[in-house]
Design an enzyme around this catalytic site. Structure first.
Site, PDB file in Angstrom:
ATOM      1  N   ILE A  84       0.912  -1.145   0.000  1.00  0.00           N
ATOM      2  CA  ILE A  84       0.000   0.000   0.000  1.00  0.00           C
ATOM      3  C   ILE A  84       0.952   1.196   0.000  1.00  0.00           C
ATOM      4  CG2 ILE A  84      -1.869   1.212   1.184  1.00  0.00           C
ATOM      5  CD1 ILE A  84      -2.555  -1.687   0.264  1.00  0.00           C
ATOM      6  N   PRO A  85       1.181   1.784  -1.170  1.00  0.00           N
ATOM      7  CA  PRO A  85       2.333   2.676  -1.360  1.00  0.00           C
ATOM      8  C   PRO A  85       2.213   4.074  -0.744  1.00  0.00           C
ATOM      9  CG  PRO A  85       1.041   2.575  -3.358  1.00  0.00           C
ATOM     10  CD  PRO A  85       0.409   1.612  -2.396  1.00  0.00           C
ATOM     11  N   CYS A  86       2.191   4.121   0.580  1.00  0.00           N
ATOM     12  CA  CYS A  86       2.127   5.413   1.269  1.00  0.00           C
ATOM     13  C   CYS A  86       3.394   6.231   1.028  1.00  0.00           C
ATOM     14  CB  CYS A  86       1.857   5.214   2.759  1.00  0.00           C
ATOM     15  SG  CYS A  86       3.048   4.164   3.591  1.00  0.00           S
ATOM     16  N   HIS A  87       4.460   5.575   0.580  1.00  0.00           N
ATOM     17  CA  HIS A  87       5.695   6.307   0.275  1.00  0.00           C
ATOM     18  C   HIS A  87       5.528   7.203  -0.957  1.00  0.00           C
ATOM     19  CE1 HIS A  87       5.985   2.569  -2.085  1.00  0.00           C
ATOM     20  NE2 HIS A  87       6.710   3.269  -2.947  1.00  0.00           N
TER      21      HIS A  87
END
Length: 162
Positions: free
Chosen positions: A125-128
């Protein structure tokens, strides 16, 4: 109660602890350990092995999406934000405001930021891929240096993505 298993993956930017059941992954987080403790074993559940292998492919620049089963553990709002994060293309970045608009809650930018910070499925879950409206890198549970590394890694391999 569902039995949880742990597995450590040694990434180029630190050890990642994978937690899951026989059915799905519930957490992928960087930990501040110097050596991995839980290695792949014969009885490691297949879903953890698949997660491990897909992370390996991601860090080698061969994987751009994740297909193993995972589960969100959070409020409905958090789950909505996390689902929206999965729509950010590999190698792209967007501001918190973009996610707030995307989920139809334009004024909920701070709440989006808070939900982003509670994401337990790092990288997948690409919160970056979320940045501040001023274009600067902002909070990342694994540390801003890791966020920067991940974004540079994806930019590098986005060029070769087919």
């Amino acid at each position: 109660m569902i039995k949880k298993y742990k597995l450590h993956y040694e990434s180029p930017i630190g050890i990642i602890e994978i937690v899951g059941s026989n059915e799905a992954i519930s957490s992928i987080m960087f930990i501040e350990e110097n050596e991995k403790i839980s290695s792949l074993l014969v009885d490691t559940p297949p879903v953890l092995v698949e997660c491990y292998n897909q992370l390996e492919e991601y860090f080698k620049g061969h994987r751009f999406d994740f297909t193993f089963p995972y589960e969100f553990e959070g409020t409905e709002f958090q789950k909505t934000v996390w689902e929206a994060l999965t729509k950010i293309p590999y190698g792209e970045i967007v501001a918190y405001q973009h996610i707030a608009r995307f989920i139809g809650k334009e004024k909920a930018v701070r709440a989006v930021g808070s939900a982003n910070g509670k994401n337990k499925l790092s990288i997948v879950i690409p919160c970056h891929r979320i940045i501040g409206s001023n274009g600067k890198l902002t909070g990342y549970a694994g540390g801003l240096w890791r966020k920067e590394w991940l974004l540079n890694h994806e930019r590098q391999f986005k060029k070769v993505k087919v």
